[in-house]
Design an enzyme around this catalytic site. Structure first.
Site, mmCIF file in Angstrom:
data_model
loop_
_atom_site.group_PDB
_atom_site.id
_atom_site.type_symbol
_atom_site.label_atom_id
_atom_site.label_comp_id
_atom_site.label_asym_id
_atom_site.label_seq_id
_atom_site.Cartn_x
_atom_site.Cartn_y
_atom_site.Cartn_z
ATOM 1 C CG ASP A 278 48.223 40.692 72.455
ATOM 2 O OD1 ASP A 278 48.122 41.926 72.519
ATOM 3 O OD2 ASP A 278 47.245 39.933 72.317
ATOM 4 C CD GLU B 237 44.291 38.894 66.961
ATOM 5 O OE1 GLU B 237 43.484 39.795 67.219
ATOM 6 O OE2 GLU B 237 45.037 38.375 67.813
ATOM 7 C CD GLU C 246 43.538 41.594 75.918
ATOM 8 O OE1 GLU C 246 43.855 42.605 75.280
ATOM 9 O OE2 GLU C 246 43.370 40.479 75.371
HETATM 10 C C1 GCU Z 1 44.557 41.175 71.539
HETATM 11 C C2 GCU Z 1 43.177 41.272 72.116
HETATM 12 C C3 GCU Z 1 42.123 41.441 71.066
HETATM 13 C C4 GCU Z 1 42.501 42.578 70.112
HETATM 14 C C5 GCU Z 1 43.894 42.383 69.561
HETATM 15 C C6 GCU Z 1 44.400 43.576 68.765
HETATM 16 O O1 GCU Z 1 44.730 39.957 70.883
HETATM 17 O O2 GCU Z 1 42.907 40.129 72.903
HETATM 18 O O3 GCU Z 1 40.898 41.716 71.705
HETATM 19 O O4 GCU Z 1 41.602 42.661 69.076
HETATM 20 O O5 GCU Z 1 44.796 42.205 70.629
HETATM 21 O O6 GCU Z 1 45.182 44.338 69.328
HETATM 22 O O7 GCU Z 1 44.058 43.750 67.626
#
Ligand code: GCU
Length: 640
Positions: A337, A258, A365
């Site tokens: 996730d 990400e 979440e």
């Molecule tokens: C999810 C979450 C993010 C987080 C990511 C992770 O996508 O929405 O906020 O950073 O997981 O676990 O790295």
């Protein structure tokens, strides 16, 4: 755990039965052991809180017995023994836990030791003071780009989490922007040292999340793990950390994920990256917790050759055996996730030569954001029972292949740490189940409800235990997943992520729903071993609760109940919302037995939850009705 109301009714009944008015239990410590000091201190404070403060009633002996496992303890006949100072501390907390549930002090008998070496809370706190995916107020550790904390609050927090067996804490978010990367730079070490000193008193080691690109943030021209200057940079950082914090736990790393930098971006392997950090920490006894949450987050939704849940296994399996001993590969429980329902990640247990960690999410979440009631231990019990790669239950490899259980923390500066009086159960349950993965959700919810609410504990427990089922029904049953609003992830948006780059699709059409991940489809089922792979591959044999994760299913497919898929989806959404109505009446019935502020705050949350449940019901049912043009068989109004 901090109790919501001063109940301890059973304890008072014991006092009345014995005719003793607040007796004292004298604590005889083992003076040569430094932290039997901690155990004695906590025991004495705990006894006072429980009302043992009058004339002397007996002696409790504390001792260190090195024949016990290091963090283990034995309680019996007025004696608490621990395998080490920390073991003794856990024994003291266990003794208090039993006492507070109404047991008589000299009848408490228990022997226990944790399986997982690391039972870690991962805080997703940003240095700004906000908490990513946090629903419990601001950070306990940071403010205005700096470490900033209230010492007495941290002492309470450390006590809270140590009392359920947590032994490590990562202070900051896995997403590490440049200001947070400075947490391991010389300017932050003094503050980090004083924070670690507080946690140390409770047997908790501190870790931090680091940016893989940190050397570049500090002025080097590369973060390449095979570059000597880069290794040297990390070695120096590690040496300085350990000079100040000798029991520093290590680094948590989100790399190549990400939009975070990482070894792959520099043409290196995950093992190259993790081992370079591991070698900096190894001489000091530190660990690298390297996250496996890596996938293509810039996917073209039209491209059906990429299937996000396959990514971690495809990347890490070929590197099994290449990681240093002090690397733990931290794997999210599901392959996508933290959804309400996912199969376990096929990577869990599959790697034979690599230490693994199970990552769970305590913060809600995707599971109601501490507005909706959601008892996570129910889900964790299923995860722990799910077959791991060689066929046994996942819980059977905790302590061997799986050395670590990490939970994304749900705590912050809210009045009761978790922002919803009943969300404390998730924190309590995480600690207890990480300590003893054989505990059931019913057991931990029962313990917690009894400690927190006293008399109406069974009714509170039962209410909590039903909450997972309700939430699953009114949101995304049958492992459908991903219908949340984008970014914040609360409330329904059936196509919120459908035409996006993130790889989380359900691909609903007018006739069918779900992604074919069988051997005839994307092939995810092939990552599972043996019999399980066969079962998952077959639409009729696949556990129904996972159906839409592995199969593309026609809306008119008949489930085992005889219902069509479409009708089941309609029914679940109605039933889930009705269950929430039931929770409200059950809670109302407890009014006279609860502290007014707890009753009121939970009542308000339940009212919001009902609105959310109805919205989910109407939005999702309408969506399927519009796609299929098929009404509800029971003739209910299904569209908004
Ligand atoms: C999810 C979450 C993010 C987080 C990511 C992770 O996508 O929405 O906020 O950073 O997981 O676990 O790295």
């Amino acid at each position: 755990m901090q109790s919501n109301i001063e109940v301890f009714k059973e304890r008072n009944a014991w006092l009345q039965r014995t005719g003793m008015n607040g007796p004292t239990l004298e604590i005889i410590g083992a003076p040569e052991e430094k932290a039997s000091g901690a155990a004695a201190r906590e025991l004495s404070a705990g006894l006072t809180r429980l009302g043992f403060c009058g004339p002397q009633a007996g002696k409790i002996i504390l001792d260190v017995d090195k024949t016990l496992p290091e963090e283990g303890y034995r309680i019996g006949g007025g004696k608490i023994s621990g395998g080490s100072d920390n073991g003794l501390l856990y024994g003291a907390f266990a003794f208090l836990r039993e006492l507070a549930q109404g047991k008589e002090p000299f009848e408490i008998k228990e022997e226990s030791a944790p399986k997982a070496r690391f039972r870690v809370l991962n805080h997703w706190d940003s240095v700004s003071g906000k908490v990513e995916r946090g629903y419990s107020g601001n950070s306990l550790f940071f403010k205005d780009s700096k470490l900033c904390f209230d010492e007495s609050e941290i002492i309470d927090y450390a006590r809270l989490i140590a009392s359920v067996g947590i032994n490590a804490i990562c202070l900051n978010n896995v997403n590490v922007p440049p200001d947070a990367a400075r947490l391991i730079f010389p300017e932050s070490i003094e503050k980090l040292k004083s924070l670690a000193a507080i946690f140390r008193q409770f047997g908790i080691r501190v870790a931090v999340s680091v940016a893989f690109d940190s050397p570049v943030i500090d002025g080097l021209d590369t973060a390449d793990p095979l570059d000597e200057a880069v290794s040297l940079w990390w070695n120096e950082r590690a040496s300085e950390l350990y000079r100040n914090i000798p029991d520093f736990a290590g680094f948590v790393v989100k790399a190549d994920s990400e939009f975070r930098g990482g070894p792959a971006a520099l043409g290196r392997t995950q093992a190259d990256g993790a081992n370079m950090l591991a070698r900096a920490l190894a001489p000091h006894g530190g660990t690298v917790f390297w996250r496996c949450f890596i996938y293509d987050c810039l996917q073209d939704w039209r491209d059906q050759s990429i299937d996000r849940p396959k990514a971690p296994y495809e990347l890490f399996m070929p590197q099994d055996g290449m990681f240093d001993e002090n690397v733990v590969l931290q794997i999210k429980h599901g392959p996508v996730d933290f959804q309400v329902r996912e199969p376990n990640s096929p990577l869990l247990g599959a790697m034979k030569h690599t230490a693994q960690g199970l990552e769970l999410q305590i913060t809600q979440e995707y599971t109601g954001q501490q507005i909706d009631l959601y008892c996570l231990p129910v889900q964790w019990e299923e995860i722990l029972a799910f077959p791991e790669a060689s066929g046994g239950e996942l819980r059977s490899i905790i302590g061997s292949k799986i050395t670590t259980i990490a939970g994304v923390a749900n705590c912050g500066k809210s009045s009761n740490w978790t922002g919803h009086a009943l969300a404390q159960l998730n924190l309590y349950g995480f600690g207890r189940m990480a300590w003893d993965p054989s505990l059931s959700a019913r057991e931990v919810a029962g313990e917690w409800a009894r400690l927190t609410f006293g008399e109406p504990w069974e009714r509170v427990r039962d209410l909590c235990l039903k909450s997972r089922e309700a939430y699953e029904k009114y949101t995304t049953p049958l492992a459908l997943g991903w219908m949340v609003n984008i970014h914040h992830h609360y409330g329904p948006s059936p196509e919120g992520y459908e035409f996006m780059k993130w790889g989380s699709y359900h691909r609903a059409s007018h006739s069918a729903l779900g992604v074919d991940r069988t051997s005839k489809g994307t092939g995810l089922t092939k990552q599972y071993n043996g019999k399980l792979a066969e079962t998952l591959d077959d639409m009729d044999a696949c556990p129904e609760e996972l159906l839409l994760f592995f199969h593309r299913v026609p809306f008119n497919y008949r489930l085992k109940s005889g219902k069509t898929l479409l009708q089941r989806l309609y029914d679940d959404h109605f039933e889930g919302a009705e269950m929430v109505e039931g929770f409200i009446s059950e809670w109302q019935a407890l009014k006279s037995q609860l502290a007014p502020e707890v009753f009121e705050s939970v009542s308000k949350k339940l009212a919001l939850q009902l609105e959310n449940a109805k919205e989910w019901r109407d939005v999702v049912n309408t969506y399927f009705y519009r796609l299929t043009e098929t009404p509800d068989e029971a003739g209910r109004k299904i569209y908004v």
